[in-house]
Design a protein around this motif. Structure first.
Motif, mmCIF file in Angstrom:
data_model
loop_
_atom_site.group_PDB
_atom_site.id
_atom_site.type_symbol
_atom_site.label_atom_id
_atom_site.label_comp_id
_atom_site.label_asym_id
_atom_site.label_seq_id
_atom_site.Cartn_x
_atom_site.Cartn_y
_atom_site.Cartn_z
ATOM 1 N N ARG A 77 -19.982 -6.315 52.413
ATOM 2 C CA ARG A 77 -20.512 -7.649 52.135
ATOM 3 C C ARG A 77 -21.974 -7.568 51.692
ATOM 4 O O ARG A 77 -22.413 -8.310 50.804
ATOM 5 C CB ARG A 77 -20.369 -8.549 53.364
ATOM 6 C CG ARG A 77 -18.956 -9.054 53.607
ATOM 7 C CD ARG A 77 -18.931 -10.124 54.674
ATOM 8 N NE ARG A 77 -19.244 -9.589 55.994
ATOM 9 C CZ ARG A 77 -18.327 -9.167 56.858
ATOM 10 N NH1 ARG A 77 -17.047 -9.184 56.526
ATOM 11 N NH2 ARG A 77 -18.694 -8.714 58.045
ATOM 12 N N ARG A 78 -22.730 -6.674 52.317
ATOM 13 C CA ARG A 78 -24.127 -6.491 51.917
ATOM 14 C C ARG A 78 -24.218 -5.973 50.489
ATOM 15 O O ARG A 78 -25.072 -6.410 49.707
ATOM 16 C CB ARG A 78 -24.827 -5.533 52.893
ATOM 17 C CG ARG A 78 -26.284 -5.282 52.569
ATOM 18 C CD ARG A 78 -27.014 -4.647 53.747
ATOM 19 N NE ARG A 78 -26.505 -3.341 54.095
ATOM 20 C CZ ARG A 78 -27.017 -2.194 53.651
ATOM 21 N NH1 ARG A 78 -28.054 -2.207 52.819
ATOM 22 N NH2 ARG A 78 -26.520 -1.032 54.040
ATOM 23 N N LEU A 79 -23.355 -5.033 50.132
ATOM 24 C CA LEU A 79 -23.332 -4.523 48.766
ATOM 25 C C LEU A 79 -23.046 -5.646 47.779
ATOM 26 O O LEU A 79 -23.703 -5.751 46.728
ATOM 27 C CB LEU A 79 -22.270 -3.425 48.644
ATOM 28 C CG LEU A 79 -22.023 -2.868 47.242
ATOM 29 C CD1 LEU A 79 -23.275 -2.214 46.682
ATOM 30 C CD2 LEU A 79 -20.857 -1.879 47.261
ATOM 31 N N CYS B 202 -21.740 3.476 48.063
ATOM 32 C CA CYS B 202 -22.392 2.163 47.965
ATOM 33 C C CYS B 202 -23.729 2.262 47.235
ATOM 34 O O CYS B 202 -24.075 1.392 46.420
ATOM 35 C CB CYS B 202 -22.601 1.577 49.358
ATOM 36 S SG CYS B 202 -21.079 0.989 50.162
ATOM 37 N N ALA B 203 -24.487 3.319 47.521
ATOM 38 C CA ALA B 203 -25.775 3.508 46.845
ATOM 39 C C ALA B 203 -25.583 3.658 45.341
ATOM 40 O O ALA B 203 -26.365 3.130 44.540
ATOM 41 C CB ALA B 203 -26.487 4.720 47.423
ATOM 42 N N GLY B 204 -24.544 4.383 44.940
ATOM 43 C CA GLY B 204 -24.269 4.551 43.516
ATOM 44 C C GLY B 204 -23.731 3.296 42.868
ATOM 45 O O GLY B 204 -24.061 2.974 41.717
ATOM 46 N N LEU B 205 -22.922 2.538 43.612
ATOM 47 C CA LEU B 205 -22.298 1.342 43.056
ATOM 48 C C LEU B 205 -23.272 0.180 42.895
ATOM 49 O O LEU B 205 -23.045 -0.706 42.067
ATOM 50 C CB LEU B 205 -21.137 0.900 43.950
ATOM 51 C CG LEU B 205 -19.835 1.692 43.811
ATOM 52 C CD1 LEU B 205 -18.863 1.304 44.917
ATOM 53 C CD2 LEU B 205 -19.199 1.449 42.441
ATOM 54 N N PHE B 206 -24.340 0.156 43.700
ATOM 55 C CA PHE B 206 -25.249 -0.986 43.691
ATOM 56 C C PHE B 206 -25.747 -1.350 42.281
ATOM 57 O O PHE B 206 -25.565 -2.494 41.832
ATOM 58 C CB PHE B 206 -26.414 -0.735 44.648
ATOM 59 C CG PHE B 206 -27.515 -1.741 44.565
ATOM 60 C CD1 PHE B 206 -27.312 -3.057 44.933
ATOM 61 C CD2 PHE B 206 -28.769 -1.376 44.098
ATOM 62 C CE1 PHE B 206 -28.334 -3.994 44.846
ATOM 63 C CE2 PHE B 206 -29.794 -2.297 44.008
ATOM 64 C CZ PHE B 206 -29.573 -3.612 44.378
#
Length: 268
Positions: free
Chosen positions: A186-188, A241-245
């Motif tokens: 959800r944060r992403l 998640c870091a890459g998808l942001f």
């Protein structure tokens, strides 16, 4: 020589569940400033009842569209020689206060990074954070006047006056970053929507090939260079998640611009 005072600053929006523990951990401050952005829960009553060494907390209420603007409003309200800026989901343990006092008394620098101990639920995850999705060191201790946030909605940039001093790593801020995997996702979603609004406002959403390359490089940096592999499946998830942001932010701005042009600041 006059002792250097330390102001603690918290900027929050609808954080009634987290504020009590956060504010209690800041009782050692000489001044406590709480900025409430459009809060509609019980945050105001909680903040108004908080105490520190210097007395009752100072509560500043308002409405700011950009995260950078509301954080600057809080910095401007602080009167201490130094400012320790934390979020509502963070806790400052007593041993860190000892280090903060020591640095504030002797440091000739403008700011210092402080170790961040990130928790997902009750699990401490030390490795793999990065790529605007998390960090293990943040520049949150600074001389008053040394730090300014830029006008952006999510992860705004910083402008500094003065030099950077050695990081404080012997003790860290406890960061309750996510409750569980669903909370992380959800944060992403929330942060990538706010970033899409920033991209649209700047008039430059980048290219799909460029953001695909950023996905690969950020994932690799978090999973390999920053040791995400040491955390097993958790490190893999955080690195993804870091890459998808940035990729998700680009796709939202590109495919759904009408939905993201007026996005407000995400809740912390």
């Amino acid at each position: 020589m006059r002792a250097r005072s330390v102001s603690a600053l918290v900027v929050a929006r609808n954080e009634a569940a987290r504020l009590p523990a956060c504010l209690a951990s800041l009782a050692a401050a000489d001044e406590l400033v709480v900025v409430l952005d459009r809060s509609t829960d019980g945050s105001r009553n909680i903040a108004s009842g908080a105490l520190c060494r210097g007395g009752a907390a100072r509560v500043l209420e308002g409405a700011w569209e950009l995260e950078g603007e509301r954080r600057n409003a809080g910095i401007d309200a602080c009167t201490g020689d130094w400012v320790l800026e934390v979020d509502a989901d963070e806790r400052v343990p007593p041993e860190l206060w000892e280090a903060v006092r020591r640095v504030a008394a002797d440091s000739p620098h403008g700011f210092h990074r402080v170790r961040i101990d990130n928790h997902v639920g009750d699990r401490l995850i030390r490795h793999g954070w990065g790529g605007s999705f998390g960090t293990t060191l943040k520049p949150v201790l600074f001389r008053r006047g040394a730090k300014r946030w830029r006008a952006q909605r999510v992860h705004p940039g910083l402008d500094w006056t003065g030099t950077e001093g050695p990081p404080i790593e012997e003790a860290g801020i406890r960061h309750e970053v996510d409750r569980d995997i669903s909370d992380m996702l959800r944060r992403l979603d929330r942060y990538s929507s706010a970033k899409a609004a920033d991209l649209l406002e700047a008039g430059d959403i980048g290219s799909l090939p460029g953001n695909l390359r950023r996905f690969v490089s950020r994932f690799g940096k978090c999973y390999v260079s920053r040791g995400g592999w040491k955390e097993g499946g958790w490190g893999l998830l955080i690195s993804l998640c870091a890459g998808l942001f940035p990729l998700l932010a680009h796709l939202k701005a590109r495919l759904e611009p009408e939905r993201h042009r007026t996005r407000s600041t995400p809740a912390e």
